[in-house]
Write an enzyme that holds these catalytic residues in place. Structure first.
Site, PDB file in Angstrom:
ATOM      1  N   GLU A   1     -33.654  -5.767   0.855  1.00  0.00           N
ATOM      2  CA  GLU A   1     -32.242  -5.352   0.817  1.00  0.00           C
ATOM      3  C   GLU A   1     -31.924  -4.428  -0.355  1.00  0.00           C
ATOM      4  O   GLU A   1     -30.940  -3.690  -0.313  1.00  0.00           O
ATOM      5  CB  GLU A   1     -31.326  -6.590   0.769  1.00  0.00           C
ATOM      6  CG  GLU A   1     -31.211  -7.298  -0.573  1.00  0.00           C
ATOM      7  CD  GLU A   1     -32.486  -7.988  -1.035  1.00  0.00           C
ATOM      8  OE1 GLU A   1     -33.413  -8.176  -0.225  1.00  0.00           O
ATOM      9  OE2 GLU A   1     -32.551  -8.327  -2.233  1.00  0.00           O
TER      10      GLU A   1
ATOM     11  N   CYS B   1     -37.565 -13.530  -1.917  1.00  0.00           N
ATOM     12  CA  CYS B   1     -37.840 -13.820  -3.322  1.00  0.00           C
ATOM     13  C   CYS B   1     -37.679 -15.312  -3.618  1.00  0.00           C
ATOM     14  O   CYS B   1     -38.507 -16.106  -3.197  1.00  0.00           O
ATOM     15  CB  CYS B   1     -37.006 -12.915  -4.229  1.00  0.00           C
ATOM     16  SG  CYS B   1     -37.657 -12.851  -5.914  1.00  0.00           S
TER      17      CYS B   1
ATOM     18  N   HIS C   1     -38.006  -7.523  -2.153  1.00  0.00           N
ATOM     19  CA  HIS C   1     -36.580  -7.422  -1.801  1.00  0.00           C
ATOM     20  C   HIS C   1     -36.289  -6.267  -0.838  1.00  0.00           C
ATOM     21  O   HIS C   1     -35.946  -5.180  -1.283  1.00  0.00           O
ATOM     22  CB  HIS C   1     -35.765  -7.185  -3.068  1.00  0.00           C
ATOM     23  CG  HIS C   1     -35.586  -8.397  -3.904  1.00  0.00           C
ATOM     24  ND1 HIS C   1     -34.536  -9.271  -3.761  1.00  0.00           N
ATOM     25  CD2 HIS C   1     -36.343  -8.896  -4.899  1.00  0.00           C
ATOM     26  CE1 HIS C   1     -34.642 -10.256  -4.626  1.00  0.00           C
ATOM     27  NE2 HIS C   1     -35.727 -10.054  -5.331  1.00  0.00           N
TER      28      HIS C   1
END
Ligand SMILES: *[C@@H]1O[C@H](CO)[C@@H](O)[C@H](O)[C@H]1NC(C)=O
Ligand SMILES: *[C@@H]1O[C@H](CO)[C@@H](O)[C@H](O)[C@H]1NC(C)=O
Ligand SMILES: *[C@@H]1O[C@H](CO)[C@@H](O)[C@H](O)[C@H]1NC(C)=O
Ligand SMILES: *[C@@H]1O[C@H](CO)[C@@H](O)[C@H](O)[C@H]1NC(C)=O
Ligand SMILES: *[C@@H]1O[C@H](CO)[C@@H](O)[C@H](O)[C@H]1NC(C)=O
Length: 305
Positions: free
Chosen positions: A235, A123, A233
């Site tokens: 994660e 990001c 993202h």
């Protein structure tokens, strides 16, 4: 002489199971500036990035902002890769930008000399990489602050390093289901990347997305360096719960893990080590405790420094 060789061999045994693979990788995660700092809280790392790397067998060292170039160089020579996380720091002028730039330059120099040092940007980290590579403003506004999307893979994706070990059915899920969480208002549009020679010649575009109006680059990897970026993202799918649009399906969580495994495997190709066990243990993130912030922040837990 034989005895000496034997000792050297023995001392290596617990650390290297293979001559060219580091099974004890340590990855730096960049801290970033807090806009309204409080005492003892001038920078932070969201804990999900730490868990992401730990889930695939790495340990993490926080990379603090505002260190001297000498301190960064010493840390660079001690760790096996670095991750630039998402967030809201300024990518042209901030402590985050300064440390990202120093590590980027050290990594380019090291990789040119055959010292394989991987960088991952998520990001804001993706945007930071694009800015560092191009040296010019490259961002455009997109309506992508709160949405999960499927990836529109380019024909390069199949020959990428990043997706090489993804199972075929997971690639199909990525291409057809909204499994990648986007929370950015800025993007590198496909046409900006195409029109910016420094970017076009450096990065292979692996996927794009659109906000309905504008097409932007969502996944990229450098042609000649172990440098990788996702505007989305990976994660969050496994480790963040504060937003209803974060996907948590079995496929979504597998994506978290396969991405982490890919990057940690890249770090296993780097042989940097701390000069002593003591220096290593003092640097590890285990010296800090994350704080539960999910009630007021989009991150469930943060480390503050
Ligand atoms: C800040 O950190 C120092 C050292 O860790 C500690 O002694 C002090 O109490 C902390 N201050 C606040 C306001 O938390
Ligand atoms: C980042 O910092 C620069 C220099 O201080 C400033 O001109 C720019 O507006 C800032 N960008 C953002 C997005 O705040
Ligand atoms: C932004 O995208 C969302 C869907 O992700 C949509 O509901 C909204 O209308 C869009 N806003 C604008 C200004 O286009
Ligand atoms: C990638 O390869 C798979 C299987 O070989 C194929 O089904 C798919 O269409 C390819 N994707 C692209 C974007 O070329
Ligand atoms: C980018 O360039 C490639 C080939 O150079 C072309 O196929 C593609 O359509 C271009 N995309 C945009 C958005 O300009």
């Amino acid at each position: 002489m034989r005895l000496l060789l034997f000792c050297v061999f023995l001392s290596c045994v617990p650390f290297c199971s293979s001559a060219d693979r580091n099974d004890r990788p340590i990855i730096g995660v960049l801290a970033q500036d807090i806009r309204s700092p409080k005492p003892n809280q001038s920078s932070y790392i969201a804990a999900s990035y730490v868990k992401f790397l730990e889930s695939a067998g790495a340990r993490v060292v926080p990379v603090m902002i505002d260190q001297t170039p000498e301190e960064y160089k010493r840390l660079f020579n001690s760790i096996n890769g670095i991750l630039y996380p998402g967030g809201a720091a300024n990518i042209t002028s901030s402590g985050y930008e300064r440390s990202a730039r120093i590590f980027y330059e050290l990594a380019i120099e090291a990789n040119k000399k055959g010292d394989y040092f991987p960088i991952w940007g998520t990001c804001l980290g993706f945007e930071q990489l694009a800015y560092l590579t191009s040296g010019k403003p490259i961002l455009s506004r997109t309506n992508t602050t709160a949405v999960a999307l499927h990836l529109d893979f380019t024909k390069e994706a199949n020959s990428s390093k990043m997706f090489a070990e993804f199972p075929a059915e997971l690639m199909q899920d990525l291409a057809s289901e909204p499994l990648t969480e986007n929370s950015h208002k800025w993007s590198v549009t496909t046409s900006t990347l195409n029109a910016t020679e420094e970017l076009r010649t450096f990065y292979k575009v692996l996927s794009t997305n659109t906000d309905g109006q504008v097409e932007f680059v969502s996944t990229m990897e450098a042609y000649d360096y172990p440098i990788y970026g996702t505007q989305w993202h990976p994660e969050k799918n496994a480790f963040e719960w504060t937003k209803p649009y974060i996907p948590h399906s079995p496929s979504a969580v597998r994506i978290t893990f396969y991405m982490a495994q890919f990057f940690v495997n890249e770090a296993r190709k780097n042989m940097h080590t701390f000069e002593s066990e003591e220096e290593e243990s003092k640097a590890l993130i285990y010296n800090y405790s994350p704080v539960y912030t999910g009630r007021e922040s989009s991150f469930e837990q943060k480390y503050f420094f």
